[in-house]
Design a protein around this motif. Structure first.
Motif, PDB file in Angstrom:
ATOM      1  N   PRO A 259      33.785  49.727  34.253  1.00 24.00           N
ATOM      2  CA  PRO A 259      34.132  50.942  33.591  1.00 24.00           C
ATOM      3  C   PRO A 259      33.108  52.015  33.476  1.00 24.00           C
ATOM      4  CG  PRO A 259      33.417  49.155  32.114  1.00 24.00           C
ATOM      5  CD  PRO A 259      33.383  48.683  33.270  1.00 24.00           C
ATOM      6  N   PHE A 260      32.128  51.790  34.342  1.00 30.37           N
ATOM      7  CA  PHE A 260      31.397  53.142  34.953  1.00 30.37           C
ATOM      8  C   PHE A 260      30.309  53.291  33.865  1.00 30.37           C
ATOM      9  CE2 PHE A 260      35.563  54.614  36.207  1.00 30.37           C
ATOM     10  CZ  PHE A 260      35.488  54.261  37.395  1.00 30.37           C
ATOM     11  N   THR A 261      29.735  52.350  33.008  1.00 26.53           N
ATOM     12  CA  THR A 261      28.981  52.075  31.800  1.00 26.53           C
ATOM     13  C   THR A 261      27.350  51.848  32.494  1.00 26.53           C
ATOM     14  OG1 THR A 261      29.239  49.682  31.398  1.00 26.53           O
ATOM     15  CG2 THR A 261      30.318  51.237  30.284  1.00 26.53           C
ATOM     16  N   SER A 262      26.524  52.304  31.551  1.00 31.06           N
ATOM     17  CA  SER A 262      25.106  52.075  32.164  1.00 31.06           C
ATOM     18  C   SER A 262      24.770  50.314  32.451  1.00 31.06           C
ATOM     19  CB  SER A 262      24.100  52.498  31.141  1.00 31.06           C
ATOM     20  OG  SER A 262      24.318  51.958  29.922  1.00 31.06           O
ATOM     21  N   GLU A 263      25.453  49.607  31.762  1.00 32.10           N
ATOM     22  CA  GLU A 263      25.347  48.243  31.770  1.00 32.10           C
ATOM     23  C   GLU A 263      25.927  47.712  33.165  1.00 32.10           C
ATOM     24  OE1 GLU A 263      25.282  49.115  27.728  1.00 32.10           O
ATOM     25  OE2 GLU A 263      26.854  49.685  29.085  1.00 32.10           O
ATOM     26  N   ARG A 264      27.333  48.319  33.609  1.00 30.54           N
ATOM     27  CA  ARG A 264      27.948  48.130  34.657  1.00 30.54           C
ATOM     28  C   ARG A 264      27.007  48.644  35.897  1.00 30.54           C
ATOM     29  NH1 ARG A 264      29.523  44.524  37.404  1.00 30.54           N
ATOM     30  NH2 ARG A 264      31.122  44.831  39.055  1.00 30.54           N
ATOM     31  N   LEU A 265      26.453  49.753  35.757  1.00 31.35           N
ATOM     32  CA  LEU A 265      25.626  50.136  36.864  1.00 31.35           C
ATOM     33  C   LEU A 265      24.142  49.465  37.047  1.00 31.35           C
ATOM     34  CD1 LEU A 265      25.608  54.139  36.093  1.00 31.35           C
ATOM     35  CD2 LEU A 265      27.197  52.772  37.408  1.00 31.35           C
ATOM     36  N   ALA A 266      23.846  48.907  35.976  1.00 33.83           N
ATOM     37  CA  ALA A 266      22.643  47.952  36.176  1.00 33.83           C
ATOM     38  C   ALA A 266      23.045  46.541  37.242  1.00 33.83           C
ATOM     39  CB  ALA A 266      22.144  47.608  34.989  1.00 33.83           C
ATOM     40  N   GLU A 267      24.272  46.078  36.603  1.00 32.54           N
ATOM     41  CA  GLU A 267      24.761  44.975  37.218  1.00 32.54           C
ATOM     42  C   GLU A 267      25.027  45.204  38.772  1.00 32.54           C
ATOM     43  OE1 GLU A 267      28.575  43.905  35.296  1.00 32.54           O
ATOM     44  OE2 GLU A 267      27.585  43.369  33.509  1.00 32.54           O
ATOM     45  N   LEU A 268      25.732  46.430  39.112  1.00 30.68           N
ATOM     46  CA  LEU A 268      25.780  46.771  40.538  1.00 30.68           C
ATOM     47  C   LEU A 268      24.601  46.749  41.115  1.00 30.68           C
ATOM     48  CD1 LEU A 268      28.765  49.403  40.036  1.00 30.68           C
ATOM     49  CD2 LEU A 268      28.802  47.137  40.984  1.00 30.68           C
ATOM     50  N   ALA A 269      23.414  47.501  40.645  1.00 28.38           N
ATOM     51  CA  ALA A 269      22.001  47.601  41.030  1.00 28.38           C
ATOM     52  C   ALA A 269      21.517  46.299  41.517  1.00 28.38           C
ATOM     53  CB  ALA A 269      21.205  48.318  40.472  1.00 28.38           C
ATOM     54  N   GLU A 270      21.825  45.196  40.581  1.00 30.03           N
ATOM     55  CA  GLU A 270      21.417  43.922  40.862  1.00 30.03           C
ATOM     56  C   GLU A 270      22.029  43.250  42.218  1.00 30.03           C
ATOM     57  OE1 GLU A 270      18.908  41.967  39.663  1.00 30.03           O
ATOM     58  OE2 GLU A 270      18.136  43.874  38.997  1.00 30.03           O
ATOM     59  N   ILE A 271      23.406  43.667  42.156  1.00 30.98           N
ATOM     60  CA  ILE A 271      24.405  43.246  43.294  1.00 30.98           C
ATOM     61  C   ILE A 271      23.942  43.798  44.574  1.00 30.98           C
ATOM     62  CG2 ILE A 271      26.650  43.235  44.307  1.00 30.98           C
ATOM     63  CD1 ILE A 271      27.496  43.064  41.362  1.00 30.98           C
ATOM     64  N   GLU A 272      23.532  45.129  44.688  1.00 33.55           N
ATOM     65  CA  GLU A 272      23.166  45.672  45.708  1.00 33.55           C
ATOM     66  C   GLU A 272      21.945  45.148  46.195  1.00 33.55           C
ATOM     67  OE1 GLU A 272      23.092  48.892  48.939  1.00 33.55           O
ATOM     68  OE2 GLU A 272      24.600  47.889  47.451  1.00 33.55           O
ATOM     69  N   LYS A 273      20.915  45.134  45.141  1.00 33.87           N
ATOM     70  CA  LYS A 273      19.481  44.429  45.769  1.00 33.87           C
ATOM     71  C   LYS A 273      19.803  42.931  46.382  1.00 33.87           C
ATOM     72  CE  LYS A 273      15.170  42.809  43.677  1.00 33.87           C
ATOM     73  NZ  LYS A 273      14.372  42.520  42.340  1.00 33.87           N
ATOM     74  N   ALA A 274      20.645  42.159  45.645  1.00 31.10           N
ATOM     75  CA  ALA A 274      20.935  40.901  46.247  1.00 31.10           C
ATOM     76  C   ALA A 274      21.731  40.739  47.757  1.00 31.10           C
ATOM     77  CB  ALA A 274      21.939  40.018  45.556  1.00 31.10           C
ATOM     78  N   ARG A 275      22.422  41.973  47.817  1.00 31.99           N
ATOM     79  CA  ARG A 275      23.233  42.129  49.268  1.00 31.99           C
ATOM     80  C   ARG A 275      22.101  42.779  50.318  1.00 31.99           C
ATOM     81  NH1 ARG A 275      25.247  46.161  52.098  1.00 31.99           N
ATOM     82  NH2 ARG A 275      24.533  47.893  50.570  1.00 31.99           N
ATOM     83  N   LEU A 276      21.218  43.514  49.931  1.00 29.77           N
ATOM     84  CA  LEU A 276      20.180  44.011  50.840  1.00 29.77           C
ATOM     85  C   LEU A 276      19.273  42.598  51.044  1.00 29.77           C
ATOM     86  CD1 LEU A 276      19.174  47.412  49.231  1.00 29.77           C
ATOM     87  CD2 LEU A 276      20.687  46.951  51.499  1.00 29.77           C
ATOM     88  N   GLU A 277      18.817  41.966  50.298  1.00 32.37           N
ATOM     89  CA  GLU A 277      18.104  40.831  50.729  1.00 32.37           C
ATOM     90  C   GLU A 277      18.604  39.795  51.456  1.00 32.37           C
ATOM     91  OE1 GLU A 277      17.157  39.401  46.631  1.00 32.37           O
ATOM     92  OE2 GLU A 277      15.278  41.034  46.440  1.00 32.37           O
ATOM     93  N   SER A 278      19.945  39.659  51.261  1.00 36.88           N
ATOM     94  CA  SER A 278      20.843  38.761  52.145  1.00 36.88           C
ATOM     95  C   SER A 278      21.504  39.331  53.439  1.00 36.88           C
ATOM     96  CB  SER A 278      21.793  38.005  51.374  1.00 36.88           C
ATOM     97  OG  SER A 278      22.771  38.848  50.774  1.00 36.88           O
ATOM     98  N   GLN A 279      21.142  40.749  53.775  1.00 38.36           N
ATOM     99  CA  GLN A 279      21.864  41.329  54.772  1.00 38.36           C
ATOM    100  C   GLN A 279      21.649  40.899  56.256  1.00 38.36           C
ATOM    101  OE1 GLN A 279      22.348  45.636  54.783  1.00 38.36           O
ATOM    102  NE2 GLN A 279      20.837  45.623  56.451  1.00 38.36           N
ATOM    103  N   THR A 280      22.359  40.606  56.961  1.00 35.95           N
ATOM    104  CA  THR A 280      22.349  40.197  58.507  1.00 35.95           C
ATOM    105  C   THR A 280      23.069  41.333  59.311  1.00 35.95           C
ATOM    106  OG1 THR A 280      24.414  39.087  58.732  1.00 35.95           O
ATOM    107  CG2 THR A 280      22.479  37.770  57.721  1.00 35.95           C
TER     108      THR A 280
END
Length: 491
Positions: A312-333
């Motif tokens: 729902p576009f909240t700051s909490e959701r954005l923080a979660e997405l940032a963590e997901i993005e960080k994990a995605r970049l770290e595991s990217q192939t």
């Protein structure tokens, strides 16, 4: 707002030895003395000027609403090049004008005021003093509310806007003096009060603009999925920024195709909302929380990247997405980046398919560019030179061209001068790569390491600054290069 302290006598300013009147568009004459004591706007404009033609209808609307007060008049001071153009343009204006044939008076009036271009609107108060020389800006931003166009009124409007920001609500944003509703896709008028307490997306768009139409499809898909899940506390209100006068065509076409609400086309709140949210780019989706406060100023990019997961576009959701993005970049192939369904290859200059598996373990640059782009054509020779230098020392280095060209022939012509690999023209992976690397403009160069991890999206600037020495584009290596370049003048 500072204003000129010079006092103008209307008779001296607007008349000549042979003329003591102004004209209406029907040929009637009005004595200049009849303007005494009124707020008079001097409108410098011309039919050949596109900004003038866009602004005049707004000024006409404001003038018609203020005419009942009896103390406002506007005088057209033409910059047209011939009388026929003057007459055609003036026919759309409900106010007065200095006759086009009185060239000397028009020239004299212009010389008394300093302005860089048209449209230009100066307001004089009843005493002949200048109230404002920024009439165009005031009318655009505040329309009728700017009356009587004085510095005091401008201060009041600024204070009111600051107060509105402090006490922002969905009603204060969307309701105007003559309208308290939004329009549904089937044309019904829905009171804004029914949206209070919900999370509302204000969707700024231009219907004929391709990026908007593409984003609308994504947004409609997310909206439908949220409704299927029973999420009824989220709504969208379109705010059309179109200049098209075809109101009925817009209503029958666009409104019927979007399942949410909209402000009426060319509503008086449109420009105010664009200014209020400092609109610079479109499409833009501003999220208003259930409390009426701005939750997020722009989520279009989040939706492009994450789809329905951004809700729902909240700051909490954005923080979660940032963590997901960080994990995605770290595991990217590299396969994550370049393989999409059956698309598991790139091509070389002969058109031969090169499997993505052959590129695993290599140093790669993804080059987003196009033949029609002058900065791209300027940068490409530098990149070719850099490519050959790096390739000579590091055979496991490659560049992949991701074309933004508009047709196959442009792609073929541009790519024929490149010594590296490419995605085929029109390849659907272009869109996913642009989203992944957040490509905003071209030329754009991304460095990806042998493990498939993104090293930097700023490789273009590094190549421009250091050439082949920028390889392998890592932070530590660039830090050393910068230290060496800073030390050179000292040596």
């Amino acid at each position: 707002m500072e204003v000129n302290s010079i006092c103008h006598d209307l008779s001296s300013l607007l008349s000549s030895n042979e003329r003591d009147f102004l004209i209406c568009n029907n040929g009637d004459e009005v004595k200049i003395k009849d303007l005494s004591g009124k707020n008079v706007g001097l409108y410098f404009s011309a039919s050949w000027c596109p900004p003038c033609r866009r602004f005049t209808p707004t000024l006409v609307e404001v003038y018609n609403k203020l005419s009942s007060k009896g103390d406002v008049e506007i005088v057209f001071i033409s910059s047209d090049k011939d009388e026929e153009s003057f007459k055609e343009y003036f026919s759309k204006m409900p106010w007065l004008a200095v006759p086009f044939s009185d060239f000397s008076s028009i020239k004299s009036i212009k010389e008394k005021f300093t302005f860089r271009g048209i449209p230009h609107l100066v307001f004089l108060n009843g005493d002949g003093n200048i109230s404002t020389e920024e009439g165009v800006k005031l009318v655009k931003e505040h329309q009728v509310e700017a009356y009587p166009f004085s510095s005091e009124r401008v201060s009041e409007l600024k204070e009111a806007e600051e107060e509105a920001r402090r006490n922002q609500s969905l009603t204060s944003l969307l309701v105007s003096g003559s309208r308290d509703y939004v329009i549904s896709s089937d044309g019904r008028k829905i009171p804004v009060s029914e949206l209070e307490g919900k999370t509302v997306g204000l969707y700024f768009c231009i219907t004929s603009y391709k990026p908007c139409s593409e984003f609308t499809e994504k947004l409609a898909d997310i909206y439908a999925k949220l409704k299927e899940k029973g999420e009824n506390n989220f709504e969208i209100v379109s705010i059309f920024m179109d200049n098209d006068n075809n109101v009925e065509g817009l209503k029958d076409g666009v409104l019927a195709q979007t399942p949410w609400f909209a402000l009426p086309f060319k509503d008086e709140r449109t420009e105010k909302l664009a200014r209020y949210f400092e609109l610079r780019i479109i499409p833009r989706l501003v999220i208003i929380g259930s409390d009426g406060k701005t939750l997020n100023h722009s989520v279009a990019e989040l939706i492009d990247e994450h789809g329905i997961a951004a809700y729902p576009f909240t700051s909490e959701r954005l923080a979660e997405l940032a963590e997901i993005e960080k994990a995605r970049l770290e595991s990217q192939t590299l396969q994550d980046i370049l393989v999409l369904g059956q698309k598991n290859y790139v091509i070389d200059s002969s058109g031969t398919m090169v499997p993505v598996s052959d590129l695993v373990g290599k140093h790669l640059l993804f080059y987003f560019s196009a033949h029609w782009c002058p900065p791209c054509r300027g940068f490409t020779p530098k990149l070719i030179e850099t490519y050959h230098e790096i390739k000579a020392k590091t055979p496991s280095f490659e560049v992949i061209f991701v074309s933004r060209d508009r047709d196959q022939s442009s792609f073929d012509e541009y790519y024929s001068g490149m010594p590296w690999l490419a995605l085929p023209f029109g390849d659907e992976r272009k869109a996913s790569l642009s989203r992944r690397f957040k490509v905003k403009g071209i030329p754009f160069l991304v460095a990806v390491g042998p493990e498939g991890k993104t090293i930097t999206t700023e490789a273009r600037h590094l190549v421009a600054a250091f050439g082949a020495d920028a390889f392998p584009f890592t932070d530590d290596h660039i830090k050393v290069l910068k230290e060496q370049s800073e030390a050179m003048p000292k040596e």
